[in-house]
Design an enzyme around this catalytic site. Structure first.
Site, short mmCIF file in Angstrom:
data_model
loop_
_atom_site.label_atom_id
_atom_site.label_comp_id
_atom_site.label_asym_id
_atom_site.label_seq_id
_atom_site.Cartn_x
_atom_site.Cartn_y
_atom_site.Cartn_z
N GLY A 31 -39.02 -44.41 1.41
CA GLY A 31 -39.86 -45.12 2.39
C GLY A 31 -40.94 -44.20 2.96
O GLY A 31 -41.16 -43.09 2.47
N GLY A 87 -34.63 -43.78 6.10
CA GLY A 87 -35.26 -44.73 7.01
C GLY A 87 -34.46 -46.03 7.05
O GLY A 87 -33.36 -46.12 6.49
N ALA A 88 -35.01 -47.00 7.74
CA ALA A 88 -34.37 -48.33 7.77
C ALA A 88 -35.41 -49.36 8.17
O ALA A 88 -36.45 -49.03 8.73
CB ALA A 88 -33.22 -48.36 8.77
N GLY A 102 -37.89 -51.24 0.79
CA GLY A 102 -38.53 -50.56 -0.33
C GLY A 102 -37.80 -50.74 -1.65
O GLY A 102 -38.07 -50.05 -2.63
N GLU A 108 -29.66 -45.55 -2.09
CA GLU A 108 -29.59 -45.12 -0.69
C GLU A 108 -28.18 -45.29 -0.15
O GLU A 108 -27.65 -44.41 0.53
CB GLU A 108 -30.57 -45.95 0.17
CG GLU A 108 -32.02 -45.62 -0.10
CD GLU A 108 -32.97 -46.55 0.64
OE1 GLU A 108 -32.56 -47.68 0.99
OE2 GLU A 108 -34.12 -46.14 0.87
N LYS A 126 -38.34 -50.53 14.58
CA LYS A 126 -37.08 -50.83 13.88
C LYS A 126 -35.90 -50.96 14.84
O LYS A 126 -34.79 -51.26 14.42
CB LYS A 126 -36.79 -49.75 12.86
CG LYS A 126 -37.96 -49.27 11.99
CD LYS A 126 -38.72 -50.36 11.33
CE LYS A 126 -39.74 -49.88 10.31
NZ LYS A 126 -39.20 -49.16 9.19
O1 DER Z 1 -35.94 -49.51 1.71
C1 DER Z 1 -35.42 -48.81 2.58
O2 DER Z 1 -34.28 -49.00 3.06
C2 DER Z 1 -36.25 -47.69 3.11
O3 DER Z 1 -35.44 -46.80 3.80
C3 DER Z 1 -37.34 -48.29 3.95
O4 DER Z 1 -37.02 -49.59 4.35
C4 DER Z 1 -37.66 -47.51 5.20
O5 DER Z 1 -38.90 -47.97 5.56
P1 DER Z 1 -40.02 -47.10 6.26
O6 DER Z 1 -41.16 -47.07 5.30
O7 DER Z 1 -40.31 -47.83 7.52
O8 DER Z 1 -39.45 -45.71 6.50
#
Ligand code: DER
Length: 235
Positions: A31, A87-88, A102, A108, A126
């Site tokens: 991400g 990330g999330a 993503g 992950e 988030k």
């Molecule tokens: O796909 C995922 O889970 C990635 O971690 C992504 O969603 C994180 O997104 P970001 O671009 O806001 O860090």
């Protein structure tokens, strides 16, 4: 921008708190926030990084590691990780997360589970009380291409009539994950999103589902960078 600064703040704070010199096997998520994680790890110095190996969660993650001239490893060589940072798309009050925006959530989740410590880094957008509040695109679900129509049909039946196959923008046809699978985005009503673990188990049982973008009871902490330069930590 304010959002990028917030991502950087979350990432730097999490690395400073959770990536110590004795940590030798480190999982790197996917991400737009994790580049700041790699940036901070590089700043820890060549000396400490020379005996470390970094495990990627997909093509983009691998490129981050290689471009930062960090040592690349595989989860089959290093099945036990010290720490994974990722990330999330959204995190609720109990640290459950929606991931997969993503389309990287299979690898992950493998690396999140394989680590002693799994930590989420994100910007303020988030941070939620209940999943589905800010991230309204639905639960990302990686599915075997052969079964996608059946999984779609069953998702409609179990509570997501608006579930759809994720179509690519820079390519004709559907998004294809690093594992060669399709992704379905399945929005569910709030009452179901209030119990993400039950929802996870119900989706995971549908034949043809490879992995579900609900990470329940996995993160030890989540770091959110705020617009005002502060960091909020959930743990
Ligand atoms: O796909 C995922 O889970 C990635 O971690 C992504 O969603 C994180 O997104 P970001 O671009 O806001 O860090």
């Amino acid at each position: 921008t304010v959002v990028e600064q917030a991502k950087r703040l979350a990432a730097w704070t999490a690395v400073d708190r959770h990536v110590h010199p004795e940590h030798k096997v480190i999982g790197i998520g996917s991400g737009s926030t994790v580049p700041y994680v790699v940036e901070r790890i590089v700043a820890q110095g060549k000396a400490v990084n020379k005996d470390r190996v970094f495990i990627p969660t997909g093509f983009q993650s691998k490129e981050l590691i290689v471009n930062a001239k960090l040592l690349l490893g595989d989860v089959d060589q290093y099945p036990m990780l010290d720490v994974t940072i990722d990330g999330a798309d959204e995190v609720d009050r109990d640290l459950n997360a929606i991931k997969g925006g993503g389309a990287c959530h299979l690898r992950e989740k493998v690396l999140a589970e394989a680590a002693d410590t799994f930590v989420i880094v994100a910007d303020y957008r988030k941070n939620s009380e209940v999943l589905g509040t800010n991230w309204t695109k639905g639960v990302p679900i990686e599915v075997a291409p052969f079964a996608y129509a059946k999984v779609l049909q069953n998702l409609h039946l179990i509570g997501s009539p608006k579930a759809t196959l994720r179509m690519a923008t820079a390519k004709a046809g559907p998004v294809v994950s690093d594992n060669g699978n399709f992704v379905i985005d399945a929005p569910f009503p709030e009452d179901m999103m209030r119990d993400p673990y039950t929802l996870l188990t119900r989706i995971k049982m549908l034949t043809g589902v490879v992995e579900v973008g609900l990470f329940c009871h996995m993160a030890k902490a989540a770091y959110f960078g705020n617009q005002d330069g502060s960091v909020l930590i959930k743990w």
